[in-house]
Design an enzyme around this catalytic site. Structure first.
Site, PDB file in Angstrom:
ATOM      1  CG  ASP A  83      63.882  63.561  27.334  1.00 18.59           C
ATOM      2  OD1 ASP A  83      63.824  63.868  27.701  1.00 18.59           O
ATOM      3  OD2 ASP A  83      63.562  63.540  25.746  1.00 18.59           O
ATOM      4  CD  GLU A 138      57.128  64.897  31.471  1.00 19.25           C
ATOM      5  OE1 GLU A 138      56.554  64.332  30.510  1.00 19.25           O
ATOM      6  OE2 GLU A 138      58.260  66.036  31.578  1.00 19.25           O
TER       7      GLU A 138
END
Length: 352
Positions: free
Chosen positions: A64, A234
């Site tokens: 991430d 997402e």
């Protein structure tokens, strides 16, 4: 979710080290990471814009990743991990694990997410008004009791304990039963000087809120704007180019190593608030999304795409799961080109 030790080095996406001449310039980035031509080794030659990492350096994992920024001659990024992990490079070949933002979780975290394990997810970073702003997610896997919060400092340091971080508190929060999940922030300063945050994971999809450019916190009178929806969506990323705003999103499952199904999709809009449409004209709120990057060979489940610019070249940074290393998460950086119609194209290097 994991983050950790330096960016890998071998083949295919390990060709991903972006070559900068960092010098001593203190470059502050608002809407995108930019080096002017005098500070960039690329000089318009894409082939020189990535190369193999030093195979003698210790390997770290990056999951991430945030945008990349440069401050005082150091290239920085932030990632999922305990206390909000950081990673940095002084030569843009060897990346090292940097100090975490927090040595201890802010006091309010236990109240918001009682089962929080100290790992903060999917941060993003922007330098604004001489402040480094790091937005990060507080949640637990598969749950909707979440928050996106802000930490700030005036300058980054590679030495543990030297950076003076300030906890600025919660920017947006979701509770069980809400139509959204407050994780995965991406921050964008628009050409009109307004500041925005897109975010979201599963549930009702991706949403947008406006931030106060002075404080970095949410505007008091701001409403939440829906941008995109898919059953598995997402990790948004925003970028502005030639009169369009581009919204990158992820479809699929993360965090499953070689079984991950992440892929990066995109749509665009004339307004940052949308609506965003894909290349076929499908609204992203109606499951539209043009494919940008998906699994290729040992590069499995690419996700969390962010754009940055060097001179006249653009690049997409992202993480992927390394099929040659039991699905370990790695950082990828690849040249980004554009079609005549204005759609992003990620150019894959040739495998060795």
């Amino acid at each position: 979710m994991m983050a950790g030790e330096v960016v890998g080095s071998r083949r295919l996406i390990e060709l991903a080290a972006f070559v900068f001449l960092l010098g001593n310039a203190n470059l502050l980035f608002g809407q995108e990471a930019i080096l002017d031509g005098s500070e960039c080794l690329c000089q318009g030659e894409v082939e020189r814009a990535f190369r193999s990492l030093n195979t003698d350096s210790p390997a770290i994992s990056v999951h991430d990743p945030s945008k990349l920024i440069v401050q005082d001659g150091v290239l920085w990024g932030f990632s999922t991990g305990r206390g909000v992990r950081s990673f940095y490079s002084t030569d843009c070949e060897t990346f090292q694990r940097g100090p975490s933002v927090f040595s201890e979780s802010p006091e309010w975290v236990e109240e918001i997410v009682p089962d929080h394990d100290g790992r903060f997810w999917a941060p993003d970073v922007i330098v604004l008004n001489d402040r480094v702003l790091v937005y990060y997610s507080v949640s637990s896997f598969g749950k909707q009791s979440s928050a996106i919060a802000l930490a700030s400092c005036s300058a980054l340091s590679t030495e543990v304990g030297k950076t003076e971080w300030k906890d600025e508190g919660i920017v947006v929060r979701s509770r069980r039963g809400d139509h959204f999940n407050a994780i995965d922030p991406t921050i964008w300063k628009a050409s009109d000087e307004t500041l925005w945050m897109a975010f979201g994971s599963f549930w009702g999809g991706i949403y947008l809120i406006q931030l106060d450019p002075e404080t970095g916190l949410r505007m008091d009178d701001d409403s939440m704007v829906p941008l995109a929806f898919h059953e598995q969506i997402e990790a948004p990323g925003l970028f502005e180019r030639d009169g369009y705003y581009y919204l990158f999103v992820n479809w699929g499952w993360c965090c499953r190593g070689v079984d991950s199904t992440y892929e990066i999709r995109v749509g665009r809009s004339r307004e940052i608030t949308g609506p965003y449409f894909d290349r076929e004209g499908v609204d992203l709120r109606l499951k539209g999304g043009t494919e940008v990057l998906t699994t290729s060979g040992a590069m499995i489940g690419p996700g969390h795409g962010e754009v940055f610019v060097c001179d006249d070249q653009q690049f997409l940074s992202f993480h992927y799961y390394d099929g040659d290393s039991n699905g370990r998460p790695r950082l990828g950086i690849l040249p980004l080109e554009w079609s005549e119609e204005g759609w992003p194209i990620v150019r894959m290097p040739d495998a060795e």
